[in-house]
Design a protein around this motif. Structure first.
Motif, PDB file in Angstrom:
ATOM      1  N   GLN A   1       0.825  -1.201   0.000  1.00 55.46           N
ATOM      2  CA  GLN A   1       0.000   0.000   0.000  1.00 55.46           C
ATOM      3  C   GLN A   1       0.868   1.263   0.000  1.00 55.46           C
ATOM      4  O   GLN A   1       0.594   2.214  -0.720  1.00 55.46           O
ATOM      5  CB  GLN A   1      -0.942   0.024   1.212  1.00 55.46           C
TER       6      GLN A   1
ATOM      7  N   LYS B   1       1.010   4.051  -2.984  1.00 54.85           N
ATOM      8  CA  LYS B   1       0.750   5.477  -2.743  1.00 54.85           C
ATOM      9  C   LYS B   1       1.900   6.334  -3.274  1.00 54.85           C
ATOM     10  O   LYS B   1       1.677   7.363  -3.908  1.00 54.85           O
ATOM     11  CB  LYS B   1       0.573   5.749  -1.247  1.00 54.85           C
TER      12      LYS B   1
ATOM     13  N   PRO C   1      -9.714  -0.489  -2.656  1.00 54.92           N
ATOM     14  CA  PRO C   1     -10.332   0.520  -1.779  1.00 54.92           C
ATOM     15  C   PRO C   1      -9.415   1.714  -1.477  1.00 54.92           C
ATOM     16  O   PRO C   1      -9.886   2.801  -1.168  1.00 54.92           O
ATOM     17  CB  PRO C   1     -10.639  -0.249  -0.491  1.00 54.92           C
TER      18      PRO C   1
ATOM     19  N   CYS D   1      -7.702   3.316  -3.573  1.00 56.90           N
ATOM     20  CA  CYS D   1      -7.709   4.248  -4.696  1.00 56.90           C
ATOM     21  C   CYS D   1      -8.461   5.542  -4.390  1.00 56.90           C
ATOM     22  O   CYS D   1      -8.051   6.612  -4.836  1.00 56.90           O
ATOM     23  CB  CYS D   1      -8.276   3.579  -5.945  1.00 56.90           C
ATOM     24  N   ASP D   2      -9.560   5.457  -3.650  1.00 52.13           N
ATOM     25  CA  ASP D   2     -10.336   6.657  -3.336  1.00 52.13           C
ATOM     26  C   ASP D   2      -9.498   7.711  -2.626  1.00 52.13           C
ATOM     27  O   ASP D   2      -9.548   8.890  -2.979  1.00 52.13           O
ATOM     28  CB  ASP D   2     -11.552   6.316  -2.477  1.00 52.13           C
ATOM     29  N   GLU D   3      -8.708   7.305  -1.663  1.00 56.94           N
ATOM     30  CA  GLU D   3      -7.908   8.286  -0.920  1.00 56.94           C
ATOM     31  C   GLU D   3      -6.682   8.759  -1.694  1.00 56.94           C
ATOM     32  O   GLU D   3      -6.060   9.745  -1.325  1.00 56.94           O
ATOM     33  CB  GLU D   3      -7.512   7.754   0.460  1.00 56.94           C
TER      34      GLU D   3
ATOM     35  N   ALA E   1      -6.935   9.558  -4.980  1.00 61.55           N
ATOM     36  CA  ALA E   1      -7.469  10.206  -6.182  1.00 61.55           C
ATOM     37  C   ALA E   1      -7.054   9.403  -7.413  1.00 61.55           C
ATOM     38  O   ALA E   1      -6.443   9.907  -8.344  1.00 61.55           O
ATOM     39  CB  ALA E   1      -7.017  11.655  -6.281  1.00 61.55           C
TER      40      ALA E   1
ATOM     41  N   THR F   1      -8.110   5.518  -9.798  1.00 64.09           N
ATOM     42  CA  THR F   1      -9.148   4.573 -10.167  1.00 64.09           C
ATOM     43  C   THR F   1      -8.545   3.190 -10.359  1.00 64.09           C
ATOM     44  O   THR F   1      -7.540   3.045 -11.061  1.00 64.09           O
ATOM     45  CB  THR F   1      -9.839   4.999 -11.480  1.00 64.09           C
ATOM     46  N   HIS F   2      -9.155   2.207  -9.713  1.00 64.37           N
ATOM     47  CA  HIS F   2      -8.765   0.813  -9.934  1.00 64.37           C
ATOM     48  C   HIS F   2      -9.348   0.382 -11.271  1.00 64.37           C
ATOM     49  O   HIS F   2     -10.565   0.386 -11.441  1.00 64.37           O
ATOM     50  CB  HIS F   2      -9.291  -0.064  -8.793  1.00 64.37           C
TER      51      HIS F   2
ATOM     52  N   LYS G   1      -4.149   7.282 -12.186  1.00 71.02           N
ATOM     53  CA  LYS G   1      -4.269   8.492 -11.377  1.00 71.02           C
ATOM     54  C   LYS G   1      -5.309   9.406 -12.010  1.00 71.02           C
ATOM     55  O   LYS G   1      -5.282   9.644 -13.214  1.00 71.02           O
ATOM     56  CB  LYS G   1      -2.918   9.212 -11.304  1.00 71.02           C
ATOM     57  N   ASP G   2      -6.234   9.893 -11.181  1.00 71.33           N
ATOM     58  CA  ASP G   2      -7.298  10.778 -11.673  1.00 71.33           C
ATOM     59  C   ASP G   2      -6.895  12.248 -11.585  1.00 71.33           C
ATOM     60  O   ASP G   2      -6.063  12.627 -10.826  1.00 71.33           O
ATOM     61  CB  ASP G   2      -8.581  10.576 -10.865  1.00 71.33           C
TER      62      ASP G   2
END
Length: 73
Positions: free
Chosen positions: A16, A20, A47, A49-51, A53, A55-56, A72-73
């Motif tokens: 993780q 990041k 999960p 991915c939300d923190e 920014a 997308t899986h 990466k969004d």
């Protein structure tokens, strides 16, 4: 795909943390591939991915690992 993050043999939380860091180093719209062989690490990445920014996109089971694709969004 701009980067591969090799987490083979690593257990939580190292995959993780490495994911990041990798997402933080790429540009918006770019995709990384995270290779993990630990089931709990594989399940923890989408999960996260939300923190980040991000997308899986997909998780693919390979002969020796899972390959998790994150944009990466």
């Amino acid at each position: 795909m701009v980067q591969t993050v090799d987490c083979i043999g690593d257990s939580c939380p190292r995959p993780q943390l490495m994911t990041k860091k990798a997402v933080g180093q790429i540009d918006v719209g770019q995709v990384i591939e995270v290779q993990v062989d630990n089931p709990s690490s594989m399940e923890a990445l989408p999960p996260l991915c939300d923190e980040m920014a991000a997308t899986h996109l997909e998780t693919v089971k390979d002969a020796r690992c899972w390959k998790v694709y994150i944009r990466k969004d």
